[in-house]
Design an enzyme around this catalytic site. Structure first.
Site, mmCIF file in Angstrom:
data_model
loop_
_atom_site.group_PDB
_atom_site.id
_atom_site.type_symbol
_atom_site.label_atom_id
_atom_site.label_comp_id
_atom_site.label_asym_id
_atom_site.label_seq_id
_atom_site.Cartn_x
_atom_site.Cartn_y
_atom_site.Cartn_z
ATOM 1 N N TYR A 23 2.239 -0.624 2.091
ATOM 2 C CA TYR A 23 1.114 -0.310 1.206
ATOM 3 C C TYR A 23 0.302 0.897 1.649
ATOM 4 O O TYR A 23 0.458 1.407 2.735
ATOM 5 C CB TYR A 23 0.240 -1.522 0.924
ATOM 6 C CG TYR A 23 -0.453 -2.252 2.053
ATOM 7 C CD1 TYR A 23 -0.663 -3.617 1.950
ATOM 8 C CD2 TYR A 23 -0.966 -1.596 3.173
ATOM 9 C CE1 TYR A 23 -1.335 -4.321 2.941
ATOM 10 C CE2 TYR A 23 -1.640 -2.289 4.149
ATOM 11 C CZ TYR A 23 -1.823 -3.646 4.034
ATOM 12 O OH TYR A 23 -2.499 -4.322 5.012
ATOM 13 N N GLU A 24 -0.554 1.363 0.701
ATOM 14 C CA GLU A 24 -1.302 2.628 0.817
ATOM 15 C C GLU A 24 -0.361 3.823 0.960
ATOM 16 O O GLU A 24 -0.668 4.796 1.648
ATOM 17 C CB GLU A 24 -2.291 2.584 1.990
ATOM 18 C CG GLU A 24 -3.246 1.414 1.968
ATOM 19 C CD GLU A 24 -3.893 1.185 0.615
ATOM 20 O OE1 GLU A 24 -4.092 2.162 -0.131
ATOM 21 O OE2 GLU A 24 -4.183 0.023 0.293
ATOM 22 N N GLY A 25 0.777 3.750 0.315
ATOM 23 C CA GLY A 25 1.791 4.797 0.430
ATOM 24 C C GLY A 25 2.762 4.411 1.521
ATOM 25 O O GLY A 25 2.383 4.314 2.696
#
Length: 570
Positions: free
Chosen positions: A429-431
């Site tokens: 997550y978050e890229g």
């Protein structure tokens, strides 16, 4: 589970390695001196050790659940969140005008890391609010700031971010959520979002969602997206939670780990929202929140690595099995060479990842305090490295923690596997870490690699200073820099597909060299001490991995596409 926040490690890194005095020399952070830093870290460690750590295991065994449309959180989480909020930990770096402490991001990062090591599922809640606070500070109207920021900073209300949809993951521009102008300053937001961390809870008065959606005249792709603040309850004329908004939690995701953290599928049906930032400027506003979260997620990885290391070390110091050849040893498996190797690797990597993370936070602080473009560029360059290497370290150390436990690591009752299950998502997550690496070799190298070369120059300069006292370690770090420099020069001349094919190994190599740099600095600061011994282990045994990474990075894309899709499946 027992946990002890490593306060002395934060102090050592900030004071002796990363130049915290440079931060407090600025007017912006002059009051955040060493005494205040020590007080902050000490108090936060008490909360982490005594309040949050005891919740770690229970959250895994008694997950959050959805009951008649209401999210019921794990036992004790409400009291744990209350302790975080009342301690002021959510608004550590927030604007004092709205109730924040205005402290350096360096201290917030250290506190967030120790809370992650204690109980990652619960720490996710304040992290989401911190990101929303920063996004609103930079992009919201004065009216929205005045209403929402004091509540979010105090922890009375909680924040989330809503990006992902079933058909739009990393490709956010493919979203289908829409917003229509109500003609009264509000918008009607409709659509479904998935993977919403802490999308609801039963311990705050309100939950405020930042939602990406497209206005009717929004062009396709990311340039047509706007950002909206959509609360669970609409504030009344006094700013208190009033009528329920047209949104709901459809379901909770069944996850590999982080069971104490409710990850929601959210449905918006003409829900009332307010525009944050400019029309069609949603990605710029959301990236403020995401960049905050990327550093925070890197810290989550390091925090879990610390927790997993402590858990494995405690087991190794207690478990007796076989004969140990170490004279005067403990008589436990910590005296076995392979177990000692794993523990040393774990400890050395935790130090390296923590140093990179705090160096990134320090660059953010200096950029904030001085407005200097050089510091901001440095922070931007280090962010994908801090996120990716921090989370990869969390995964690797947690996995080794299971191995240290042997067969008992595969037994859930020991708790060793929970660290691995909980931290695994941080690389996603978050890229994803692949996206972080692609960002590093593309957007962060639009300067032709100048920032990368400046960092390499810094590392070599320290290596030169270290030669009189630590010639072998200094030479190893210097040579690694030269290899990294050559790869960087190759990379900036390569086409983008070749860059992307080697992006992850290049990022990992850069992190390995940065780790050698910070370990060498520790050896200089702690001559003859434990940190010098750990630095020697890292530089001799782990730093050489950078060479293999860079060979991989420079191979380009051709080999990765050597097999056709059909051949991959054959």
């Amino acid at each position: 589970m027992s946990y002890r926040a490593p306060v002395s490690e934060y102090q050592f890194l900030l004071q002796q390695i990363l130049g915290y005095d440079q931060i407090t020399a600025t007017e912006r952070f002059a009051e955040a001196d060493d005494d205040l830093m020590t007080a902050i870290l000490t108090e936060a460690s008490k909360m982490s050790d005594e309040v949050m750590a005891p919740l770690q295991r229970g959250g895994d065994l008694e997950p959050a659940r959805l009951e008649n449309g209401v999210v019921r959180t794990s036992p004790g989480y409400g009291d744990g969140y209350k302790a975080i909020a009342e301690g002021g930990w959510i608004g550590m770096s927030a604007d004092p005008e709205f109730g924040g402490m205005g402290l350096p991001m360096s201290l917030t990062t250290a506190v967030n890391e120790m809370m992650s090591g204690a109980c990652l599922s619960l720490q996710l809640a304040p992290l989401m609010s911190q990101g929303q606070i920063e996004a609103l500070e930079h992009h919201a109207s004065d009216a929205l700031k005045e209403l929402y920021l004091p509540k979010l900073i105090a922890g009375e209300w909680a924040g989330t971010m809503n990006l992902t949809e079933p058909q739009a993951g990393s490709d956010v521009g493919a979203l289908s959520s829409k917003a229509e102008d109500n003609g009264d300053g509000t918008y009607a937001v409709s659509g479904q979002k998935i993977y919403i961390s802490w999308g609801d809870n039963d311990f705050t008065e309100n939950v405020c969602h930042l939602v990406l959606a497209r206005l009717p005249d929004g062009v396709p792709g990311t340039k047509g997206i706007s950002l909206f603040l959509v609360p669970k309850y609409l504030p009344d004329e006094n700013g208190n939670p009033g009528k329920a908004n047209s949104l709901k939690v459809v379901s909770l995701e069944h996850k590999m780990g982080l069971h104490g953290s409710p990850t929601c599928v959210m449905q918006y049906d003409g829900a009332t929202g307010w525009l944050v930032g400019k029309e069609h400027g949603g990605m710029a506003a959301m990236f403020t929140m995401m960049n905050n979260a990327r550093l925070g997620v890197g810290g989550q990885g390091v925090g879990v690595a610390e927790g997993a290391y402590q858990h494995a070390l405690a087991y190794a110091l207690d478990r007796k099995q076989g004969k140990t050849p170490v004279e005067g040893g403990t008589g436990t498996i910590v005296d076995h060479a392979d177990v000692r190797r794993m523990l040393m690797e774990m400890k050395a990597d935790v130090y390296a990842a923590r140093a990179i993370m705090l160096a990134c936070a320090g660059a953010i602080d200096m950029g904030t305090a001085t407005g200097d473009a050089e510091w901001k560029t440095r922070a931007a360059f280090l962010t994908p490295i801090a996120k990716a290497f921090g989370t990869e370290t969390g995964i690797r150390v947690a996995e080794q923690g299971v191995q240290v436990h042997g067969g008992m690591g595969f037994i859930e009752e020991t708790g060793a596997a929970q660290f691995y299950r909980d931290v695994r998502v941080t690389a996603i997550y978050e890229g994803t870490n692949g996206i972080q690496a692609m960002d590093l070799v593309a957007r962060k190298m639009m300067d032709g690699g100048e920032m990368a070369h400046r960092l390499i120059d810094e590392i070599e300069e320290q290596a030169e200073r270290a030669r009189p006292t630590h010639p072998n370690m200094a030479e190893a770090v210097w040579q690694a820099c030269e290899t990294l420099r050559e790869a960087t020069e190759w990379l900036v001349e390569a086409d983008m597909q070749d860059r992307f094919a080697g992006a992850v190994p290049y990022l990992m190599a850069f992190a390995r060299v940065l780790g050698g740099h910070y370990h060498l600095a520790a050896a200089l600061a702690d001559k003859g001490g434990a940190r010098e011994k750990l630095a020697r282990f890292y530089i001799k045994r782990m730093l050489p991995q950078h060479a293999a990474y860079l060979i991989h990075a420079r191979e380009g894309a051709a080999g990765a596409f050597a097999l056709t899709a059909e051949e991959l499946a054959s």
